[in-house]
Design an enzyme around this catalytic site. Sequence first.
Site, PDB file in Angstrom:
ATOM      1  CG  HIS A 195       1.736   1.934   2.658  1.00 25.32           C
ATOM      2  ND1 HIS A 195       1.464   2.787   3.705  1.00 25.32           N
ATOM      3  CD2 HIS A 195       3.077   1.766   2.681  1.00 25.32           C
ATOM      4  CE1 HIS A 195       2.592   3.104   4.319  1.00 25.32           C
ATOM      5  NE2 HIS A 195       3.590   2.480   3.720  1.00 25.32           N
ATOM      6  CG  LEU A 204       7.625  -2.332  -5.051  1.00 18.87           C
ATOM      7  CD1 LEU A 204       7.230  -2.084  -6.504  1.00 18.87           C
ATOM      8  CD2 LEU A 204       7.262  -3.761  -4.644  1.00 18.87           C
ATOM      9  NE  ARG A 205      12.411  -2.040   1.998  1.00 20.34           N
ATOM     10  CZ  ARG A 205      11.888  -1.261   2.936  1.00 20.34           C
ATOM     11  NH1 ARG A 205      11.764   0.039   2.733  1.00 20.34           N
ATOM     12  NH2 ARG A 205      11.512  -1.760   4.084  1.00 20.34           N
ATOM     13  CG  ASP A 251       5.551   5.355   4.594  1.00 20.23           C
ATOM     14  OD1 ASP A 251       5.068   5.597   5.716  1.00 20.23           O
ATOM     15  OD2 ASP A 251       5.886   4.210   4.230  1.00 20.23           O
ATOM     16  CG  HIS A 273       4.764   7.181   8.860  1.00 22.04           C
ATOM     17  ND1 HIS A 273       5.271   5.906   8.724  1.00 22.04           N
ATOM     18  CD2 HIS A 273       4.937   7.502  10.167  1.00 22.04           C
ATOM     19  CE1 HIS A 273       5.719   5.480   9.904  1.00 22.04           C
ATOM     20  NE2 HIS A 273       5.540   6.430  10.786  1.00 22.04           N
ATOM     21  CG  ASP A 329       3.983  -0.008   5.945  1.00 21.02           C
ATOM     22  OD1 ASP A 329       4.777   0.254   5.022  1.00 21.02           O
ATOM     23  OD2 ASP A 329       4.130   0.427   7.108  1.00 21.02           O
ATOM     24  N   GLY A 365       9.515  -2.809  10.301  1.00 20.36           N
ATOM     25  CA  GLY A 365       8.762  -3.182   9.113  1.00 20.36           C
ATOM     26  C   GLY A 365       8.584  -4.678   9.012  1.00 20.36           C
TER      27      GLY A 365
END
Length: 428
Positions: A60, A63-64, A152, A179, A305, A324
């Site tokens: 989890h 990496l955007r 998620d 989630h 996460d 986050g």
Amino acid sequence: MKLLIQKGRLVDPVGGIGGVMDLLIEDGRLAVIGSDLRAPDAQVLDARGLTVCAGLVDMHVHLREPGFEYKEDIASGTAAAARGGFTSVACMPNTRPVIDTPEQVRWVLDRAGECCGVRVWPIGAVSMGERGEALTDAHALKEAGAPALSDDGVPVQDANLMRDALILAKRAGLTILSHCEDASMVRNYAVNEGRVSRTLGLPGRPAIAEELMVMRDAMLAEETGGAVHICHISTAGSVDIVRQFKKKGVAITCETCPQYFTLTEEEVLKQGSLARVNPPLRTRQDVEAIIEGLRDGTIDVIATDHAPHSAQEKARPLAEAPSGMVGLETALGVTLTALYHTGKMDLSDLLKKLTFHPACILRIPKGRLSLGGEADFTIFDLNQEWTVDPERFASKGRNTPFAGKRLKGKVKYTIVGGKIVYQDEGGR
Ligand code: DOR
Ligand code: ZN
Ligand code: ZN
């Protein structure tokens, strides 16, 4: 190309091989395990005093890329993974665009192929655009290389859609990673509902918002026979629900993250938005229940996460900052410090939750020692102490609540396919 890892202490929770051993890697694969191996033409890695295990798997991470490269990209995220000892990472599809087609999955795989070598497993979305309306093509996503499905970040709220998703995912041979938070109860609130939310005069995200969804998904998994994996479990009640449904033989698994077995909601009072995460940090009783869940096997996996955000975003007021925290570069150290060095868990049980269990849930051939298999290894110093310094992170995200913390247990080498993709500056 040969690599000889000499005299490391091998921990192999699945095959049960233990003790000080040599490993010979040939052409990226594990060729021989034994004592006093000789290979004059091999590069030698002196692992005396170090622990050697199958490469860590983080099921989890965010990496955007594509779309949010200012927070992280595949190159920086995989470099952070390597620095944290992870040889495989499964990345969430809440990018822009969302990873909801086979083409998108292949695009991530191609980009990852150009990076440092850590293996990237792109999770496909459950619904198109993560909008919670139309389902993606589970079968096609699987064919393209997705190891699981998840919405998620913006979880599926519609129970009927989730039910259909579980049925179709089952047919495709995929697990859904869920989630669990009821959106109507958590809104965009910043913290747990409780003492801290009252102190701050803010509305909070109640534990029941998570537990209702865990119960919903557990019941749907039972009814459909589909496999559900609950992401980042954070409350005592959630642990109880999973425990009960596992006893009944339902196909349910779950993960937690280092922040949920070490920190409480009080952290928000000390660190503000750096301690803002969804689901939120909870109470001391919840932390204790999570640790018990890890000990008794209810919680299968420790994932990070890893959720990088920019310093500017995190500098906003608590109520407006994004949720986050980054985790790849601190996960092993925090876990060893909190669970192993305190005597709460033994090393073998703990490593299973960082290797074999996540690999099984993702149905990927990783997370265990296998002769002839790809040589992915993590080598760490169980006892070296170090201080978390976010300035040294390979991640673009510096948003960690563990900055300045003293940890015991440090990654020394990360090896993927027989190639050293990370080496601690000190060498050992
Ligand atoms: O805190 C979180 N951050 N929780 C999520 O579910 C999404 C993640 C993110 O993408 O930043
Ligand atoms: Zn999440
Ligand atoms: Zn996430």
